[in-house]
Scaffold this motif. Sequence first.
Motif, PDB file in Angstrom:
ATOM      1  N   ALA A  61       0.821  -1.223   0.000  1.00  0.00           N
ATOM      2  CA  ALA A  61       0.000   0.000   0.000  1.00  0.00           C
ATOM      3  C   ALA A  61       0.847   1.261   0.000  1.00  0.00           C
ATOM      4  CB  ALA A  61      -0.926   0.017   1.211  1.00  0.00           C
ATOM      5  N   GLY A  62       2.054   1.196   0.554  1.00  0.00           N
ATOM      6  CA  GLY A  62       2.867   2.397   0.713  1.00  0.00           C
ATOM      7  C   GLY A  62       2.460   3.139   1.972  1.00  0.00           C
ATOM      8  N   GLN A  63       2.460   4.472   1.895  1.00  0.00           N
ATOM      9  CA  GLN A  63       2.190   5.273   3.090  1.00  0.00           C
ATOM     10  C   GLN A  63       0.734   5.727   3.138  1.00  0.00           C
ATOM     11  OE1 GLN A  63       5.181   8.331   2.567  1.00  0.00           O
ATOM     12  NE2 GLN A  63       6.589   7.202   3.885  1.00  0.00           N
ATOM     13  N   LEU A  64       0.103   5.502   4.277  1.00  0.00           N
ATOM     14  CA  LEU A  64      -1.299   5.895   4.473  1.00  0.00           C
ATOM     15  C   LEU A  64      -1.367   6.772   5.712  1.00  0.00           C
ATOM     16  CD1 LEU A  64      -2.731   2.264   4.285  1.00  0.00           C
ATOM     17  CD2 LEU A  64      -2.728   3.899   2.410  1.00  0.00           C
ATOM     18  N   MET A  65      -2.250   7.752   5.699  1.00  0.00           N
ATOM     19  CA  MET A  65      -2.403   8.547   6.921  1.00  0.00           C
ATOM     20  C   MET A  65      -3.876   8.633   7.312  1.00  0.00           C
ATOM     21  SD  MET A  65      -0.581  11.901   8.198  1.00  0.00           S
ATOM     22  CE  MET A  65      -1.456  13.309   8.782  1.00  0.00           C
ATOM     23  N   PHE A  66      -4.122   8.449   8.601  1.00  0.00           N
ATOM     24  CA  PHE A  66      -5.470   8.506   9.172  1.00  0.00           C
ATOM     25  C   PHE A  66      -5.485   9.680  10.151  1.00  0.00           C
ATOM     26  CE2 PHE A  66      -4.360   4.251   7.991  1.00  0.00           C
ATOM     27  CZ  PHE A  66      -5.510   3.730   7.409  1.00  0.00           C
ATOM     28  N   TYR A  67      -6.468  10.549  10.019  1.00  0.00           N
ATOM     29  CA  TYR A  67      -6.457  11.805  10.781  1.00  0.00           C
ATOM     30  C   TYR A  67      -7.837  12.127  11.329  1.00  0.00           C
ATOM     31  CZ  TYR A  67      -6.318  16.900  11.377  1.00  0.00           C
ATOM     32  OH  TYR A  67      -6.418  18.173  11.871  1.00  0.00           O
ATOM     33  N   GLY A  68      -7.921  12.711  12.494  1.00  0.00           N
ATOM     34  CA  GLY A  68      -9.232  13.149  12.990  1.00  0.00           C
ATOM     35  C   GLY A  68      -9.249  13.362  14.486  1.00  0.00           C
ATOM     36  N   PRO A  69     -10.446  13.557  15.044  1.00  0.00           N
ATOM     37  CA  PRO A  69     -10.560  13.739  16.491  1.00  0.00           C
ATOM     38  C   PRO A  69     -10.359  12.416  17.227  1.00  0.00           C
ATOM     39  CG  PRO A  69     -12.734  13.907  15.450  1.00  0.00           C
ATOM     40  CD  PRO A  69     -11.742  13.662  14.357  1.00  0.00           C
ATOM     41  N   GLY A  70      -9.434  12.440  18.178  1.00  0.00           N
ATOM     42  CA  GLY A  70      -9.065  11.191  18.847  1.00  0.00           C
ATOM     43  C   GLY A  70      -9.759  10.971  20.175  1.00  0.00           C
ATOM     44  N   ALA A  71     -10.628  11.876  20.567  1.00  0.00           N
ATOM     45  CA  ALA A  71     -11.306  11.735  21.863  1.00  0.00           C
ATOM     46  C   ALA A  71     -12.618  12.504  21.817  1.00  0.00           C
ATOM     47  CB  ALA A  71     -10.415  12.277  22.974  1.00  0.00           C
ATOM     48  N   GLY A  72     -13.347  12.466  22.941  1.00  0.00           N
ATOM     49  CA  GLY A  72     -14.608  13.205  23.024  1.00  0.00           C
ATOM     50  C   GLY A  72     -15.796  12.273  22.859  1.00  0.00           C
ATOM     51  N   GLY A  73     -16.922  12.694  23.431  1.00  0.00           N
ATOM     52  CA  GLY A  73     -18.117  11.848  23.448  1.00  0.00           C
ATOM     53  C   GLY A  73     -18.597  11.451  22.070  1.00  0.00           C
ATOM     54  N   SER A  74     -18.874  12.425  21.204  1.00  0.00           N
ATOM     55  CA  SER A  74     -19.446  12.104  19.891  1.00  0.00           C
ATOM     56  C   SER A  74     -18.481  11.322  19.009  1.00  0.00           C
ATOM     57  CB  SER A  74     -19.876  13.374  19.160  1.00  0.00           C
ATOM     58  OG  SER A  74     -20.947  13.938  19.823  1.00  0.00           O
ATOM     59  N   PRO A  75     -17.209  11.770  18.868  1.00  0.00           N
ATOM     60  CA  PRO A  75     -16.300  11.003  18.016  1.00  0.00           C
ATOM     61  C   PRO A  75     -16.133   9.554  18.493  1.00  0.00           C
ATOM     62  CG  PRO A  75     -15.378  13.166  18.454  1.00  0.00           C
ATOM     63  CD  PRO A  75     -16.571  13.024  19.350  1.00  0.00           C
ATOM     64  N   THR A  76     -16.024   9.366  19.809  1.00  0.00           N
ATOM     65  CA  THR A  76     -15.828   8.004  20.321  1.00  0.00           C
ATOM     66  C   THR A  76     -17.101   7.179  20.114  1.00  0.00           C
ATOM     67  OG1 THR A  76     -14.295   8.945  21.918  1.00  0.00           O
ATOM     68  CG2 THR A  76     -14.976   6.671  22.294  1.00  0.00           C
ATOM     69  N   ALA A  77     -18.265   7.832  20.301  1.00  0.00           N
ATOM     70  CA  ALA A  77     -19.537   7.132  20.073  1.00  0.00           C
ATOM     71  C   ALA A  77     -19.673   6.723  18.610  1.00  0.00           C
ATOM     72  CB  ALA A  77     -20.701   8.030  20.483  1.00  0.00           C
ATOM     73  N   SER A  78     -19.170   7.539  17.716  1.00  0.00           N
ATOM     74  CA  SER A  78     -19.222   7.187  16.291  1.00  0.00           C
ATOM     75  C   SER A  78     -18.514   5.854  16.049  1.00  0.00           C
ATOM     76  CB  SER A  78     -18.555   8.293  15.455  1.00  0.00           C
ATOM     77  OG  SER A  78     -18.272   7.836  14.155  1.00  0.00           O
ATOM     78  N   ALA A  79     -17.323   5.708  16.653  1.00  0.00           N
ATOM     79  CA  ALA A  79     -16.572   4.454  16.489  1.00  0.00           C
ATOM     80  C   ALA A  79     -17.313   3.277  17.127  1.00  0.00           C
ATOM     81  CB  ALA A  79     -15.184   4.605  17.104  1.00  0.00           C
ATOM     82  N   VAL A  80     -17.911   3.509  18.304  1.00  0.00           N
ATOM     83  CA  VAL A  80     -18.663   2.442  18.993  1.00  0.00           C
ATOM     84  C   VAL A  80     -19.844   1.997  18.130  1.00  0.00           C
ATOM     85  CG1 VAL A  80     -20.177   1.968  20.958  1.00  0.00           C
ATOM     86  CG2 VAL A  80     -17.991   3.123  21.337  1.00  0.00           C
ATOM     87  N   LEU A  81     -20.571   2.972  17.565  1.00  0.00           N
ATOM     88  CA  LEU A  81     -21.758   2.622  16.773  1.00  0.00           C
ATOM     89  C   LEU A  81     -21.388   1.907  15.478  1.00  0.00           C
ATOM     90  CD1 LEU A  81     -23.609   5.782  17.778  1.00  0.00           C
ATOM     91  CD2 LEU A  81     -24.671   3.531  17.835  1.00  0.00           C
ATOM     92  N   GLY A  82     -20.257   2.296  14.893  1.00  0.00           N
ATOM     93  CA  GLY A  82     -19.784   1.572  13.697  1.00  0.00           C
ATOM     94  C   GLY A  82     -19.555   0.106  14.023  1.00  0.00           C
TER      95      GLY A  82
END
Length: 432
Positions: free
Chosen positions: A294-315
């Motif tokens: 794949a080479g180099q990949l970058m993942f970026y975004g909010p790493g904490a907080g209620g809504s961002p973390t809930a988004s990951a949980v719901l996924g």
Amino acid sequence: MRTRPLKVALLGCGVVGSEVARIMTTHADDLTARIGAPVELAGVAVRRPGKVREGIDPALITTDATALVERDDIDVVVEVIGGIEPARTLITTAFAHGASVVSANKALLAEDGATLYEAAERHGRDLYFEAAVAGAIPLIRPLRESLAGDTVNRVLGIVNGTTNFILDRMDTAGAGYSEALDEATALGYAEADPTADVEGFDAAAKAAILAGIAFHTRVRLDDVHREGITEVTSADLASAQRMGCTVKLLAICERAADGRSVTARVHPAMIPLSHPLASVREAYNAVFVEAAAAGQLMFYGPGAGGSPTASAVLGDLVAVCRNKLAGATGPGESAYTRLPVSPMGDVVTRYHISLDVADKPGVLAQVAAVFAEHGVSIDTVRQKGRPDGDGEASLVVVTHRARDAALSGTVEALRKLDTVRGVASIMRVEGE
Ligand code: HSE
């Protein structure tokens, strides 16, 4: 479309849990359509039952988490209470009673993920934990699934928002460490006791999880070399700026060049401003993954907080429910490579060392000789006499790549030289 709902038990109803419950209610129709069956909140275990929880039927609230996970009608347990116990026992009990588990518990996964994976496998259930690392940023699933056919060689990331905020303020506003920490506390990034963040424990837990998944081996928290940011000074940031760099707290997981071992470490490091991680500001997280194909990949975004973390949980909740309806399970533990984790001394990288030395003939040669004796090759040296003419100078040495053990030996020997008054700072240089 199945009409009988899938039942979800929520363990914990704090910032993340209450947001999970809210989205389950407000987006019920979308979730039903995406899963192929309705999902129903069947119970919520909390410590303080008297607290008003808007949007949650009080009849669902219980303080008896054990009884909740022992219910045989629960399809998925969502664990957002954190910590080792009682979370570990509740999760293994949930598996034993037929539920799959979605967890955001980085400490438990880093400390004893093997126990959870084994229980999930024994009972033929799913263990998903996207929210355990870097909040909303999709990282676990890309590593476990999207890159399952590739060979990951390196994971380099900013996985703690609090420390990134502090270092960013020190860099851009010229703030000292304490001042920047106070600002992080006032804005709610740093907790009243900031130890887990500023000493690197939080990032080390995330590094252990990422390394294990990336390299298909078991990596525990204790395997991760950890240094925090409490000793980073304004002078370090100024030095970094002079080199065209900034300072970040990095989690670095690497496969050794011979492919026979891995390393995992968390420490502050200088990175060039041209590196994509240098532009990750404030409390954001970003993870750089290098894979053979794949080479180099970058993942970026909010790493904490209620809504961002809930988004990951719901996924994860959607994925686990889909698996359940399909009579299948998603990926379990993949630790088949059994690659050992090498100690920090085996890590090879570059170093930036600031020394206070006597400003007299022969000192530079003496210092250079110590580096040579330990097999550490010098890239650049910058010396600056003190304006007050007190006979001392600051010497900044940047090395070529060297083993960490060789660098430690060099520093130990430098400290013994009469002409070296002190080692002001040692910082690794990464991302070049
Ligand atoms: N305290 C963490 C951070 C978030 O500052 O990024 C939870 O892991």
